[in-house]
Motif scaffolding. Sequence first.
Motif, PDB file in Angstrom:
ATOM      1  N   GLN A  39       0.820  -1.205   0.000  1.00  0.00           N
ATOM      2  CA  GLN A  39       0.000   0.000   0.000  1.00  0.00           C
ATOM      3  C   GLN A  39       0.857   1.260   0.000  1.00  0.00           C
ATOM      4  O   GLN A  39       0.446   2.295  -0.489  1.00  0.00           O
ATOM      5  N   MET A  40       2.068   1.159   0.552  1.00  0.00           N
ATOM      6  CA  MET A  40       2.951   2.309   0.671  1.00  0.00           C
ATOM      7  C   MET A  40       3.995   2.366  -0.444  1.00  0.00           C
ATOM      8  O   MET A  40       4.870   3.213  -0.444  1.00  0.00           O
ATOM      9  N   GLU A  41       3.926   1.428  -1.385  1.00  0.00           N
ATOM     10  CA  GLU A  41       4.839   1.449  -2.528  1.00  0.00           C
ATOM     11  C   GLU A  41       4.274   2.328  -3.621  1.00  0.00           C
ATOM     12  O   GLU A  41       3.064   2.382  -3.816  1.00  0.00           O
ATOM     13  N   THR A  42       5.161   2.985  -4.356  1.00  0.00           N
ATOM     14  CA  THR A  42       4.699   3.722  -5.530  1.00  0.00           C
ATOM     15  C   THR A  42       4.546   2.738  -6.686  1.00  0.00           C
ATOM     16  O   THR A  42       5.072   1.610  -6.636  1.00  0.00           O
ATOM     17  N   ILE A  43       3.838   3.175  -7.722  1.00  0.00           N
ATOM     18  CA  ILE A  43       3.715   2.337  -8.917  1.00  0.00           C
ATOM     19  C   ILE A  43       5.114   2.010  -9.444  1.00  0.00           C
ATOM     20  O   ILE A  43       5.391   0.873  -9.823  1.00  0.00           O
ATOM     21  N   GLU A  44       6.006   3.002  -9.439  1.00  0.00           N
ATOM     22  CA  GLU A  44       7.365   2.789  -9.951  1.00  0.00           C
ATOM     23  C   GLU A  44       8.106   1.724  -9.150  1.00  0.00           C
ATOM     24  O   GLU A  44       8.737   0.832  -9.709  1.00  0.00           O
ATOM     25  N   MET A  48       9.239  -1.982 -10.501  1.00  0.00           N
ATOM     26  CA  MET A  48      10.639  -2.385 -10.460  1.00  0.00           C
ATOM     27  C   MET A  48      10.789  -3.748  -9.786  1.00  0.00           C
ATOM     28  O   MET A  48      11.478  -4.632 -10.301  1.00  0.00           O
ATOM     29  N   VAL A  49      10.107  -3.939  -8.675  1.00  0.00           N
ATOM     30  CA  VAL A  49      10.180  -5.206  -7.942  1.00  0.00           C
ATOM     31  C   VAL A  49       9.678  -6.359  -8.813  1.00  0.00           C
ATOM     32  O   VAL A  49      10.196  -7.471  -8.737  1.00  0.00           O
ATOM     33  N   HIS A  50       8.680  -6.079  -9.651  1.00  0.00           N
ATOM     34  CA  HIS A  50       8.069  -7.132 -10.460  1.00  0.00           C
ATOM     35  C   HIS A  50       8.616  -7.184 -11.885  1.00  0.00           C
ATOM     36  O   HIS A  50       8.075  -7.893 -12.729  1.00  0.00           O
ATOM     37  N   GLY A  51       9.690  -6.435 -12.159  1.00  0.00           N
ATOM     38  CA  GLY A  51      10.336  -6.487 -13.466  1.00  0.00           C
ATOM     39  C   GLY A  51       9.493  -5.918 -14.592  1.00  0.00           C
ATOM     40  O   GLY A  51       9.587  -6.361 -15.738  1.00  0.00           O
ATOM     41  N   ILE A  52       8.653  -4.931 -14.272  1.00  0.00           N
ATOM     42  CA  ILE A  52       7.766  -4.311 -15.252  1.00  0.00           C
ATOM     43  C   ILE A  52       8.271  -2.895 -15.536  1.00  0.00           C
ATOM     44  O   ILE A  52       8.782  -2.231 -14.651  1.00  0.00           O
ATOM     45  N   GLU A  53       8.107  -2.440 -16.762  1.00  0.00           N
ATOM     46  CA  GLU A  53       8.468  -1.063 -17.129  1.00  0.00           C
ATOM     47  C   GLU A  53       7.425  -0.130 -16.521  1.00  0.00           C
ATOM     48  O   GLU A  53       6.237  -0.224 -16.851  1.00  0.00           O
ATOM     49  N   ALA A  54       7.845   0.749 -15.649  1.00  0.00           N
ATOM     50  CA  ALA A  54       6.915   1.623 -14.922  1.00  0.00           C
ATOM     51  C   ALA A  54       6.107   2.511 -15.856  1.00  0.00           C
ATOM     52  O   ALA A  54       4.899   2.672 -15.670  1.00  0.00           O
ATOM     53  N   ASP A  55       6.747   3.086 -16.868  1.00  0.00           N
ATOM     54  CA  ASP A  55       6.028   3.989 -17.773  1.00  0.00           C
ATOM     55  C   ASP A  55       4.905   3.273 -18.521  1.00  0.00           C
ATOM     56  O   ASP A  55       3.820   3.816 -18.691  1.00  0.00           O
ATOM     57  N   SER A  56       5.165   2.043 -18.955  1.00  0.00           N
ATOM     58  CA  SER A  56       4.121   1.316 -19.677  1.00  0.00           C
ATOM     59  C   SER A  56       2.984   0.918 -18.737  1.00  0.00           C
ATOM     60  O   SER A  56       1.815   0.915 -19.133  1.00  0.00           O
ATOM     61  N   LEU A  57       3.312   0.606 -17.483  1.00  0.00           N
ATOM     62  CA  LEU A  57       2.271   0.280 -16.506  1.00  0.00           C
ATOM     63  C   LEU A  57       1.407   1.501 -16.213  1.00  0.00           C
ATOM     64  O   LEU A  57       0.173   1.408 -16.181  1.00  0.00           O
TER      65      LEU A  57
END
Length: 70
Positions: A39-44, A48-57
């Motif tokens: 809940q306290m994590e940012t989308i970015e 990052m933790v899940h190996g996903i590109e933040a901008d595309s998410l």
Amino acid sequence: MAQQVTKNTMIGELLQINEKIAPILLNIGMHCLGCPSSQMETIEEAAMVHGIEADSLVKEINDFLAQNEA
């Protein structure tokens, strides 16, 4: 106009904006949506933790919000 999110939007805040976003997050492997730390994590950070590109998410979430405008 639909609300927009950024890479700095917290996951907890995101789910308050629209809980129907949860399946998008679950589909990329974020199965810990209910845990306090997520809940306290940012989308970015979560991306990052899940190996996903933040901008595309962020784009996918904003596209979803635009399509599901109340």
